[in-house]
Scaffold this motif. Structure first.
Motif, PDB file in Angstrom:
ATOM      1  N   ASP A  27      23.593 -13.054 -13.801  1.00 40.64           N
ATOM      2  CA  ASP A  27      24.556 -12.408 -14.690  1.00 40.64           C
ATOM      3  C   ASP A  27      23.937 -11.223 -15.416  1.00 40.64           C
ATOM      4  O   ASP A  27      24.565 -10.192 -15.590  1.00 40.64           O
ATOM      5  CB  ASP A  27      25.071 -13.402 -15.740  1.00 40.64           C
ATOM      6  N   ASN A  28      22.697 -11.417 -15.873  1.00 35.45           N
ATOM      7  CA  ASN A  28      22.067 -10.296 -16.577  1.00 35.45           C
ATOM      8  C   ASN A  28      20.859  -9.762 -15.833  1.00 35.45           C
ATOM      9  O   ASN A  28      19.915  -9.272 -16.428  1.00 35.45           O
ATOM     10  CB  ASN A  28      21.717 -10.684 -18.022  1.00 35.45           C
ATOM     11  N   GLY A  29      20.901  -9.881 -14.501  1.00 40.48           N
ATOM     12  CA  GLY A  29      19.791  -9.358 -13.691  1.00 40.48           C
ATOM     13  C   GLY A  29      19.913  -7.857 -13.492  1.00 40.48           C
ATOM     14  O   GLY A  29      20.968  -7.267 -13.717  1.00 40.48           O
ATOM     15  N   THR A  30      18.795  -7.249 -13.072  1.00 42.59           N
ATOM     16  CA  THR A  30      18.818  -5.814 -12.801  1.00 42.59           C
ATOM     17  C   THR A  30      18.731  -5.548 -11.295  1.00 42.59           C
ATOM     18  O   THR A  30      19.095  -4.482 -10.832  1.00 42.59           O
ATOM     19  CB  THR A  30      17.611  -5.120 -13.453  1.00 42.59           C
ATOM     20  N   GLY A  31      18.200  -6.519 -10.564  1.00 40.79           N
ATOM     21  CA  GLY A  31      18.030  -6.309  -9.126  1.00 40.79           C
ATOM     22  C   GLY A  31      16.954  -5.282  -8.803  1.00 40.79           C
ATOM     23  O   GLY A  31      16.936  -4.715  -7.711  1.00 40.79           O
ATOM     24  N   LEU A  32      16.042  -5.077  -9.750  1.00 39.67           N
ATOM     25  CA  LEU A  32      14.994  -4.073  -9.500  1.00 39.67           C
ATOM     26  C   LEU A  32      13.600  -4.696  -9.348  1.00 39.67           C
ATOM     27  O   LEU A  32      12.688  -4.059  -8.833  1.00 39.67           O
ATOM     28  CB  LEU A  32      14.958  -3.051 -10.640  1.00 39.67           C
ATOM     29  N   GLY A  33      13.463  -5.953  -9.799  1.00 38.89           N
ATOM     30  CA  GLY A  33      12.129  -6.573  -9.820  1.00 38.89           C
ATOM     31  C   GLY A  33      11.443  -6.580  -8.460  1.00 38.89           C
ATOM     32  O   GLY A  33      10.286  -6.177  -8.338  1.00 38.89           O
ATOM     33  N   LEU A  34      12.169  -7.014  -7.437  1.00 36.78           N
ATOM     34  CA  LEU A  34      11.525  -7.115  -6.128  1.00 36.78           C
ATOM     35  C   LEU A  34      11.292  -5.752  -5.489  1.00 36.78           C
ATOM     36  O   LEU A  34      10.309  -5.570  -4.777  1.00 36.78           O
ATOM     37  CB  LEU A  34      12.344  -8.007  -5.187  1.00 36.78           C
ATOM     38  N   SER A  35      12.188  -4.793  -5.736  1.00 35.98           N
ATOM     39  CA  SER A  35      11.912  -3.469  -5.151  1.00 35.98           C
ATOM     40  C   SER A  35      10.661  -2.866  -5.772  1.00 35.98           C
ATOM     41  O   SER A  35       9.877  -2.214  -5.087  1.00 35.98           O
ATOM     42  CB  SER A  35      13.072  -2.478  -5.244  1.00 35.98           C
ATOM     43  N   VAL A  36      10.460  -3.115  -7.074  1.00 39.36           N
ATOM     44  CA  VAL A  36       9.225  -2.640  -7.701  1.00 39.36           C
ATOM     45  C   VAL A  36       8.017  -3.321  -7.025  1.00 39.36           C
ATOM     46  O   VAL A  36       7.029  -2.667  -6.680  1.00 39.36           O
ATOM     47  CB  VAL A  36       9.234  -2.923  -9.224  1.00 39.36           C
ATOM     48  N   CYS A  37       8.134  -4.632  -6.790  1.00 43.09           N
ATOM     49  CA  CYS A  37       7.031  -5.364  -6.131  1.00 43.09           C
ATOM     50  C   CYS A  37       6.721  -4.769  -4.759  1.00 43.09           C
ATOM     51  O   CYS A  37       5.555  -4.547  -4.415  1.00 43.09           O
ATOM     52  CB  CYS A  37       7.389  -6.841  -5.930  1.00 43.09           C
ATOM     53  N   LEU A  38       7.761  -4.524  -3.969  1.00 46.81           N
ATOM     54  CA  LEU A  38       7.549  -3.978  -2.625  1.00 46.81           C
ATOM     55  C   LEU A  38       6.832  -2.642  -2.684  1.00 46.81           C
ATOM     56  O   LEU A  38       5.933  -2.358  -1.899  1.00 46.81           O
ATOM     57  CB  LEU A  38       8.898  -3.763  -1.919  1.00 46.81           C
ATOM     58  N   HIS A  39       7.256  -1.835  -3.642  1.00 46.30           N
ATOM     59  CA  HIS A  39       6.667  -0.514  -3.807  1.00 46.30           C
ATOM     60  C   HIS A  39       5.170  -0.636  -4.133  1.00 46.30           C
ATOM     61  O   HIS A  39       4.327   0.035  -3.536  1.00 46.30           O
ATOM     62  CB  HIS A  39       7.421   0.194  -4.939  1.00 46.30           C
ATOM     63  N   ILE A  40       4.863  -1.529  -5.067  1.00 45.46           N
ATOM     64  CA  ILE A  40       3.475  -1.705  -5.494  1.00 45.46           C
ATOM     65  C   ILE A  40       2.618  -2.233  -4.346  1.00 45.46           C
ATOM     66  O   ILE A  40       1.522  -1.740  -4.083  1.00 45.46           O
ATOM     67  CB  ILE A  40       3.410  -2.664  -6.714  1.00 45.46           C
ATOM     68  N   VAL A  41       3.148  -3.232  -3.644  1.00 46.97           N
ATOM     69  CA  VAL A  41       2.378  -3.830  -2.554  1.00 46.97           C
ATOM     70  C   VAL A  41       2.134  -2.793  -1.450  1.00 46.97           C
ATOM     71  O   VAL A  41       1.031  -2.672  -0.919  1.00 46.97           O
ATOM     72  CB  VAL A  41       3.098  -5.083  -1.998  1.00 46.97           C
ATOM     73  N   ALA A  42       3.162  -1.998  -1.131  1.00 54.06           N
ATOM     74  CA  ALA A  42       3.007  -0.969  -0.088  1.00 54.06           C
ATOM     75  C   ALA A  42       1.933   0.044  -0.508  1.00 54.06           C
ATOM     76  O   ALA A  42       1.120   0.466   0.309  1.00 54.06           O
ATOM     77  CB  ALA A  42       4.333  -0.267   0.166  1.00 54.06           C
ATOM     78  N   LYS A  43       1.922   0.408  -1.796  1.00 54.50           N
ATOM     79  CA  LYS A  43       0.916   1.359  -2.267  1.00 54.50           C
ATOM     80  C   LYS A  43      -0.504   0.814  -2.118  1.00 54.50           C
ATOM     81  O   LYS A  43      -1.444   1.558  -1.949  1.00 54.50           O
ATOM     82  CB  LYS A  43       1.152   1.690  -3.757  1.00 54.50           C
ATOM     83  N   HIS A  44      -0.620  -0.501  -2.196  1.00 45.72           N
ATOM     84  CA  HIS A  44      -1.933  -1.122  -2.037  1.00 45.72           C
ATOM     85  C   HIS A  44      -2.201  -1.505  -0.585  1.00 45.72           C
ATOM     86  O   HIS A  44      -3.123  -2.265  -0.299  1.00 45.72           O
ATOM     87  CB  HIS A  44      -2.049  -2.365  -2.941  1.00 45.72           C
ATOM     88  N   ARG A  45      -1.385  -1.021   0.304  1.00 45.97           N
ATOM     89  CA  ARG A  45      -1.495  -1.299   1.746  1.00 45.97           C
ATOM     90  C   ARG A  45      -1.461  -2.792   2.056  1.00 45.97           C
ATOM     91  O   ARG A  45      -2.081  -3.278   2.993  1.00 45.97           O
ATOM     92  CB  ARG A  45      -2.788  -0.701   2.325  1.00 45.97           C
ATOM     93  N   GLY A  46      -0.764  -3.518   1.224  1.00 48.58           N
ATOM     94  CA  GLY A  46      -0.648  -4.953   1.439  1.00 48.58           C
ATOM     95  C   GLY A  46       0.680  -5.281   2.095  1.00 48.58           C
ATOM     96  O   GLY A  46       1.438  -4.379   2.477  1.00 48.58           O
ATOM     97  N   SER A  47       0.937  -6.555   2.239  1.00 51.14           N
ATOM     98  CA  SER A  47       2.235  -6.952   2.790  1.00 51.14           C
ATOM     99  C   SER A  47       2.760  -8.119   1.970  1.00 51.14           C
ATOM    100  O   SER A  47       2.014  -8.776   1.238  1.00 51.14           O
ATOM    101  CB  SER A  47       2.084  -7.376   4.249  1.00 51.14           C
ATOM    102  N   ILE A  48       4.045  -8.331   2.076  1.00 51.86           N
ATOM    103  CA  ILE A  48       4.638  -9.411   1.290  1.00 51.86           C
ATOM    104  C   ILE A  48       5.579 -10.180   2.205  1.00 51.86           C
ATOM    105  O   ILE A  48       6.305  -9.585   2.992  1.00 51.86           O
ATOM    106  CB  ILE A  48       5.340  -8.802   0.046  1.00 51.86           C
ATOM    107  N   ASP A  49       5.490 -11.487   2.174  1.00 49.09           N
ATOM    108  CA  ASP A  49       6.460 -12.266   2.944  1.00 49.09           C
ATOM    109  C   ASP A  49       6.893 -13.478   2.141  1.00 49.09           C
ATOM    110  O   ASP A  49       6.266 -13.842   1.152  1.00 49.09           O
ATOM    111  CB  ASP A  49       5.938 -12.636   4.333  1.00 49.09           C
ATOM    112  N   VAL A  50       7.993 -14.044   2.590  1.00 43.89           N
ATOM    113  CA  VAL A  50       8.592 -15.102   1.785  1.00 43.89           C
ATOM    114  C   VAL A  50       8.962 -16.295   2.656  1.00 43.89           C
ATOM    115  O   VAL A  50       9.367 -16.133   3.803  1.00 43.89           O
ATOM    116  CB  VAL A  50       9.829 -14.539   1.035  1.00 43.89           C
ATOM    117  N   GLN A  51       8.713 -17.488   2.118  1.00 43.11           N
ATOM    118  CA  GLN A  51       9.167 -18.712   2.783  1.00 43.11           C
ATOM    119  C   GLN A  51      10.118 -19.387   1.808  1.00 43.11           C
ATOM    120  O   GLN A  51       9.758 -19.603   0.657  1.00 43.11           O
ATOM    121  CB  GLN A  51       7.980 -19.642   3.046  1.00 43.11           C
ATOM    122  N   THR A  52      11.292 -19.702   2.287  1.00 41.27           N
ATOM    123  CA  THR A  52      12.253 -20.269   1.345  1.00 41.27           C
ATOM    124  C   THR A  52      13.047 -21.396   1.983  1.00 41.27           C
ATOM    125  O   THR A  52      13.276 -21.406   3.180  1.00 41.27           O
ATOM    126  CB  THR A  52      13.172 -19.149   0.795  1.00 41.27           C
ATOM    127  N   GLY A  53      13.410 -22.355   1.180  1.00 38.31           N
ATOM    128  CA  GLY A  53      14.171 -23.496   1.663  1.00 38.31           C
ATOM    129  C   GLY A  53      14.749 -24.227   0.472  1.00 38.31           C
ATOM    130  O   GLY A  53      14.554 -23.796  -0.676  1.00 38.31           O
TER     131      GLY A  53
END
Ligand SMILES: Nc1ncnc2c1ncn2[C@@H]1O[C@H](COP(=O)(O)OP(=O)(O)O)[C@@H](O)[C@H]1O
Ligand SMILES: [Mg+2]
Length: 268
Positions: free
Chosen positions: A228-254
């Motif tokens: 309800d009060n989310g911004t939807g920006l947190g993960l895009s910021v994370c992706l940006h930061i990880v890419a800048k550090h030449r890292g990768s990010i993956d998710v396991q969910t269930g």
């Protein structure tokens, strides 16, 4: 003619292939020659670059617009709070509360949006991911206890990396906040670090209900939120930061929870 396909690949899920068919083929031909080139890496790089460019533009916009927007917002909030305190407006309290909470939402959206603009400040330095996590742990634990949840940490010995401390702090906070917000009261979130396969890995695991498929497929898209009060920006910021550090990010969910794995390459 140039055509592109995605083929299933044994270990990396999908392999991107570009094939050039400069040959005319007819019904009588007994065979055709197809030249195929594995383009997976180029495609990954060009997609990452494109994404970073888009985010860079968002960052510049954020930096210039952010402050301009936040000032009038705080004025509006101030006056709403004054009106809320007036006895003669008592019957409008509910509306005023709603207005204040919406203004707060815009304000926190601006905070996260501004984070884009701040990214890139400071140079990367030789430091240890575990130290960065320890430095923000009191803050994270305070937020967790406010929500009635707990944080466990399991930090193994890991080598130092070249990291932009501010950015990594922000990334860890975003992942941890998401994990905490995904769990019911009493939930436990685990932050782990370890070294494996020439990579330093950060794992943030929660006991929430998992990420629904329709969100999972678009995860990381700016402004995508189910809160309800989310911004939807947190993960895009994370992706940006990880890419800048030449890292990768993956998710396991269930249904038993979600784990985000951030992997940084380590060259000894
Ligand atoms: N650990 C998690 N568990 C479940 N859903 C998650 C998790 N992390 C992210 N999500 C989903 O991804 C969406 C986008 O997250 P984010 O970009 O941080 O924005 P926000 O937290 O403001 O919604 C969230 O609204 C939520 O639906
Ligand atoms: Mg978030």
């Amino acid at each position: 003619m140039l055509c592109q396909k995605n083929l299933d690949h044994v270990d990396s899920g999908v392999i991107h292939v570009e094939d050039s068919r400069g040959l005319n083929w007819s019904k009588d031909a007994e065979s055709i020659i197809m030249v195929t080139q594995d383009n997976t890496e180029q495609k990954f790089i060009s997609e990452t670059m494109k994404r970073m460019e888009e985010l860079h533009i968002v960052g510049q916009l954020a930096a210039s617009l952010g402050h301009e927007i936040r000032n009038p917002i705080s004025v509006v909030k101030g006056f709403l709070q004054i009106l809320r305190g007036k006895n003669e407006l008592f019957r409008y309290t509910e509306y005023l509360d709603m207005m204040i909470s919406e203004v707060d939402r815009v304000d926190s959206m601006m905070n996260e949006f501004l984070a884009f603009g701040r990214l890139g400040g400071g140079d990367p330095a030789h430091c240890n991911l575990n130290d960065i996590i320890r430095s923000i742990l009191p803050l994270l634990r305070a937020y967790a206890s406010e929500l009635g949840k707990r944080i466990l940490i399991e930090l193994e010995e890991i080598p130092d990396l070249e990291l932009n401390e501010k950015e990594i702090r922000q990334m860890v906070m975003n992942l941890v906040r998401n994990g905490l917000e995904a769990m019911a009261v009493g939930g436990v979130l685990t932050i782990r670090t370890f070294y494996a396969d020439k990579q330093v890995v950060l794992a943030v695991q929660d006991q929430g209900e998992g990420i629904p498929p329709y969100i999972l497929e678009k995860l990381g898209t700016p402004f995508l939120t189910t809160k309800d009060n989310g911004t939807g920006l947190g993960l895009s910021v994370c992706l940006h930061i990880v890419a800048k550090h030449r890292g990768s990010i993956d998710v396991q969910t269930g249904e038993n929870g979600t784990a985000f794995f951030v992997r940084f390459p380590y060259k000894s």
